[in-house]
Write an enzyme that holds these catalytic residues in place. Structure first.
Site, PDB file in Angstrom:
ATOM      1  N   GLY A   1       9.835   1.257   0.290  1.00  0.00           N
ATOM      2  CA  GLY A   1      11.220   1.495   0.671  1.00  0.00           C
ATOM      3  C   GLY A   1      11.547   2.972   0.541  1.00  0.00           C
ATOM      4  N   ALA A   2      12.820   3.303   0.620  1.00  0.00           N
ATOM      5  CA  ALA A   2      13.255   4.694   0.483  1.00  0.00           C
ATOM      6  C   ALA A   2      14.688   4.717  -0.009  1.00  0.00           C
ATOM      7  CB  ALA A   2      13.142   5.436   1.814  1.00  0.00           C
ATOM      8  N   ASP A   3      15.018   5.770  -0.747  1.00  0.00           N
ATOM      9  CA  ASP A   3      16.400   5.953  -1.187  1.00  0.00           C
ATOM     10  C   ASP A   3      17.236   6.584  -0.070  1.00  0.00           C
ATOM     11  OD1 ASP A   3      15.857   4.958  -3.784  1.00  0.00           O
ATOM     12  OD2 ASP A   3      15.001   6.891  -4.333  1.00  0.00           O
TER      13      ASP A   3
ATOM     14  N   GLY B   1      13.613   4.179  -8.486  1.00  0.00           N
ATOM     15  CA  GLY B   1      13.093   3.207  -9.440  1.00  0.00           C
ATOM     16  C   GLY B   1      12.135   3.815 -10.448  1.00  0.00           C
TER      17      GLY B   1
ATOM     18  N   GLU C   1       3.773   6.127  -6.215  1.00  0.00           N
ATOM     19  CA  GLU C   1       4.055   5.892  -4.797  1.00  0.00           C
ATOM     20  C   GLU C   1       3.463   7.002  -3.941  1.00  0.00           C
ATOM     21  OE1 GLU C   1       8.317   3.515  -5.252  1.00  0.00           O
ATOM     22  OE2 GLU C   1       8.290   5.672  -4.966  1.00  0.00           O
TER      23      GLU C   1
END
Length: 222
Positions: free
Chosen positions: A75-77, A90, A96
């Site tokens: 995912g991505a922020d 996280g 990652e």
């Protein structure tokens, strides 16, 4: 979206990198339904995703399989207009980024609100505890506004690598050279990893952009 992602990208006998966050967790849970999941070898990037993978009956392997990663789901922020990303909300940014660097193909799943013209999130900067005060000063000197990530109990957040995170706000104008910024921040002594992910799109990059009605569109090879 998770079902379609797994159907499209997961193949038997793959080495699969498992990113972190709710989107990655949803994909991991969907992988439990993959017909030949027993042929997959999975490398989790966080304890949370490791637990999800174990509950999904996926086979976990060690970092010795890292050079053979076929695909990583993550995912991505935030994702800016040039497809640079901020990750690390996280706390798993170092692992990652290592898995991303090894992967032949990267699949990013993100809600539509994560796609922004320019970054507004603070950049997570994983820092060795011995260097945290020096790094904080250096970040302030280059225009950053670092803040130690804390737990609710009042203690500093500690990554799975035993480091601290300085969540650092920057003013990113539209013309910012994010790749250069990543390199400069990484060069500060004591910085372990930076939550700027600047590996650009190519033939094995796929971005999934979720829509408010739960449908999705793909942005391929941007």
């Amino acid at each position: 979206m998770a079902k379609e992602t797994v159907e499209r990208f997961v193949k038997p006998d793959q080495v699969v990198g498992l990113g972190s966050g709710p989107m990655a967790a949803a994909i991991v849970r969907e992988m439990a339904n993959f017909d030949r999941k027993d042929t997959l070898e999975c490398i989790p990037t966080s304890f949370q995703i490791k637990l999800e993978a174990e509950c999904s009956g996926l086979k976990l392997v060690g970092e010795n399989r890292m050079p053979e990663v076929d695909v990583v789901f993550d995912g991505a922020d935030e994702i800016d207009a040039r497809f640079n990303m901020i990750k690390g909300g996280g706390g798993a940014l170092s692992r990652e980024k290592i898995v991303h660097s090894a992967a032949k193909k990267i699949v990013i799943a993100a809600e539509s609100t994560k796609f922004v013209p320019t970054f507004s999130w603070p950049v997570p900067i994983e820092t060795h505890p011995f260097a945290v005060h020096v790094v904080r000063k250096k970040l302030e000197e280059v225009g950053g506004r670092p803040k130690m990530r804390m737990l609710r109990e009042g203690y500093p957040y500690v990554t799975e690598n035993g480091n601290f995170i300085l969540d650092t706000e920057f003013d990113f104008p539209p013309s910012s050279d994010i790749r250069r910024q990543e390199v400069e921040l990484k060069s500060i002594a004591g910085v372990v990893e930076v939550g700027l992910f600047t590996r650009r799109a190519d033939t094995y990059y796929y971005y999934y952009k979720a829509k408010e009605d739960s449908s999705f569109e793909t942005i391929e090879n941007p």
